[in-house]
Design a protein around this motif. Structure first.
Motif, PDB file in Angstrom:
ATOM      1  N   UNK A   1       0.791  -1.187   0.246  1.00 59.88           N
ATOM      2  CA  UNK A   1       0.098  -0.005   0.329  1.00 59.88           C
ATOM      3  C   UNK A   1       0.807   1.401  -0.044  1.00 59.88           C
ATOM      4  N   UNK A   2       1.946   1.141   0.855  1.00 62.60           N
ATOM      5  CA  UNK A   2       2.713   2.447   0.822  1.00 62.60           C
ATOM      6  C   UNK A   2       3.531   2.750  -0.622  1.00 62.60           C
ATOM      7  N   UNK A   3       3.723   1.678  -1.406  1.00 59.93           N
ATOM      8  CA  UNK A   3       4.079   2.378  -2.956  1.00 59.93           C
ATOM      9  C   UNK A   3       3.303   2.722  -3.659  1.00 59.93           C
ATOM     10  N   UNK A   4       2.020   2.259  -3.564  1.00 58.73           N
ATOM     11  CA  UNK A   4       0.936   2.766  -4.381  1.00 58.73           C
ATOM     12  C   UNK A   4       0.477   4.036  -3.865  1.00 58.73           C
ATOM     13  N   UNK A   5       0.618   4.360  -2.476  1.00 52.14           N
ATOM     14  CA  UNK A   5       0.292   5.553  -2.151  1.00 52.14           C
ATOM     15  C   UNK A   5       1.593   6.703  -2.361  1.00 52.14           C
ATOM     16  N   UNK A   6       2.576   6.405  -2.303  1.00 51.94           N
ATOM     17  CA  UNK A   6       3.639   7.346  -2.833  1.00 51.94           C
ATOM     18  C   UNK A   6       3.654   7.618  -4.106  1.00 51.94           C
ATOM     19  N   UNK A   7       3.139   6.627  -5.074  1.00 55.39           N
ATOM     20  CA  UNK A   7       3.120   6.987  -6.430  1.00 55.39           C
ATOM     21  C   UNK A   7       2.048   8.090  -6.768  1.00 55.39           C
ATOM     22  N   UNK A   8       0.913   7.936  -5.906  1.00 54.12           N
ATOM     23  CA  UNK A   8      -0.292   8.773  -5.974  1.00 54.12           C
ATOM     24  C   UNK A   8       0.393  10.130  -5.632  1.00 54.12           C
ATOM     25  N   UNK A   9       1.127  10.237  -4.470  1.00 53.33           N
ATOM     26  CA  UNK A   9       1.639  11.448  -3.886  1.00 53.33           C
ATOM     27  C   UNK A   9       2.441  12.087  -5.016  1.00 53.33           C
ATOM     28  N   UNK A  10       3.236  11.353  -5.533  1.00 54.95           N
ATOM     29  CA  UNK A  10       4.214  11.820  -6.716  1.00 54.95           C
ATOM     30  C   UNK A  10       3.254  12.649  -7.798  1.00 54.95           C
TER      31      UNK A  10
ATOM     32  N   UNK B   1       2.289  13.743 -17.755  1.00 54.03           N
ATOM     33  CA  UNK B   1       2.960  12.964 -17.110  1.00 54.03           C
ATOM     34  C   UNK B   1       2.505  12.667 -15.741  1.00 54.03           C
ATOM     35  N   UNK B   2       1.614  13.559 -15.075  1.00 54.82           N
ATOM     36  CA  UNK B   2       1.156  13.257 -13.724  1.00 54.82           C
ATOM     37  C   UNK B   2       0.054  12.060 -14.038  1.00 54.82           C
ATOM     38  N   UNK B   3      -0.657  12.261 -15.092  1.00 51.16           N
ATOM     39  CA  UNK B   3      -1.501  11.024 -15.271  1.00 51.16           C
ATOM     40  C   UNK B   3      -1.145   9.756 -15.596  1.00 51.16           C
ATOM     41  N   UNK B   4      -0.021   9.818 -16.132  1.00 48.66           N
ATOM     42  CA  UNK B   4       0.787   8.582 -16.416  1.00 48.66           C
ATOM     43  C   UNK B   4       1.505   7.717 -15.033  1.00 48.66           C
ATOM     44  N   UNK B   5       1.899   8.689 -14.216  1.00 46.32           N
ATOM     45  CA  UNK B   5       2.204   8.495 -12.836  1.00 46.32           C
ATOM     46  C   UNK B   5       0.910   7.809 -12.065  1.00 46.32           C
ATOM     47  N   UNK B   6      -0.071   8.282 -12.098  1.00 48.70           N
ATOM     48  CA  UNK B   6      -1.183   7.977 -11.397  1.00 48.70           C
ATOM     49  C   UNK B   6      -1.669   6.608 -11.909  1.00 48.70           C
ATOM     50  N   UNK B   7      -1.669   6.317 -13.438  1.00 44.33           N
ATOM     51  CA  UNK B   7      -1.936   4.969 -13.735  1.00 44.33           C
ATOM     52  C   UNK B   7      -1.151   4.121 -13.152  1.00 44.33           C
ATOM     53  N   UNK B   8       0.480   4.437 -13.218  1.00 47.47           N
ATOM     54  CA  UNK B   8       1.171   3.249 -12.345  1.00 47.47           C
ATOM     55  C   UNK B   8       1.087   3.156 -11.138  1.00 47.47           C
ATOM     56  N   UNK B   9       0.554   4.261 -10.451  1.00 45.74           N
ATOM     57  CA  UNK B   9       0.000   3.872  -8.934  1.00 45.74           C
ATOM     58  C   UNK B   9      -1.075   3.017  -8.842  1.00 45.74           C
ATOM     59  N   UNK B  10      -1.953   3.155  -9.764  1.00 51.10           N
ATOM     60  CA  UNK B  10      -3.238   2.321  -9.855  1.00 51.10           C
ATOM     61  C   UNK B  10      -2.642   0.683 -10.248  1.00 51.10           C
ATOM     62  N   UNK B  11      -1.696   0.572 -11.152  1.00 52.58           N
ATOM     63  CA  UNK B  11      -1.234  -0.828 -11.297  1.00 52.58           C
ATOM     64  C   UNK B  11      -0.663  -1.275  -9.987  1.00 52.58           C
TER      65      UNK B  11
END
Length: 195
Positions: A115-124, A170-180
């Motif tokens: 969960x921390x990795x996904x959360x950190x990527x959402x913050x990014x 780019x923010x949207x792409x990182x958000x998609x990666x966070x969702x993955x």
């Protein structure tokens, strides 16, 4: 065929992320030291296309569609407005570097789906999106304030909408990666429940 990244790639990636954090903080320090040090506020400003005029004034240097303004005795408010975009960008870079470094450590340890990795990527993603909007607006405001003092008849070119749109993508792409990563975390939890 090797799986994963090599030790050299790991060291280089970790070093690059650490440099993001350190250089972001160093830029903040240097900007503040420059403001306190020499007392000359220098700013290059893009001006509107119709404002390409041959100005010859002390402290204002004209280029094709930009001017560089050097103000000897700028007010504290003007200094803060001028430094704010760079400081915000540097802090955003440092925060993004720190979050990505944490994600890298978790991934390198073989535990990317938490969960921390996904959360950190959402913050990014959120930091990139906010910086993509706030930094150009703060820069445009600072440009207009500096021009109002140095050369009131010129108008700034305004924020670069294409660059803002690019960073939002780019923010949207990182958000998609966070969702993955979030879905990977759910799959990992489901798999552990079956064992």
């Amino acid at each position: 065929m090797a799986v994963g990244i090599t030790r050299t790639q790991r060291v280089l990636l970790r070093g690059a992320l650490r440099c993001m954090v350190l250089f972001g903080l160093l830029v903040v320090f240097l900007q503040i030291a420059n403001a306190v040090g020499d007392g000359v506020l220098s700013r290059s400003i893009d001006v509107a296309d119709g404002d390409r005029v041959g100005l010859r004034q002390r402290g204002v240097y004209v280029y094709e569609s930009a001017v560089r303004v050097d103000l000897d005795h700028a007010s504290t408010q003007l200094w803060v407005e001028s430094l704010l975009p760079t400081v915000l960008l540097a802090l955003a870079v440092a925060a993004i570097g720190f979050m990505l470094l944490r994600v890298f450590h978790e991934t390198d340890a073989g535990q990317p789906f938490f969960d921390s990795s996904a959360r950190r990527l959402r913050v990014v993603s959120a930091v990139i999106a906010v910086a993509a909007i706030v930094v150009p607006l703060a820069a445009a405001f600072a440009d207009s304030e500096v021009l109002a003092v140095a050369q009131p008849r010129l108008e700034t070119g305004g924020p670069d909408v294409a660059a803002v749109a690019l960073w939002l993508v780019i923010a949207l792409v990182v958000r998609v990666i966070a969702e993955a990563f979030r879905i990977g975390t759910q799959l990992r939890d489901d798999t552990e429940g079956l064992v």
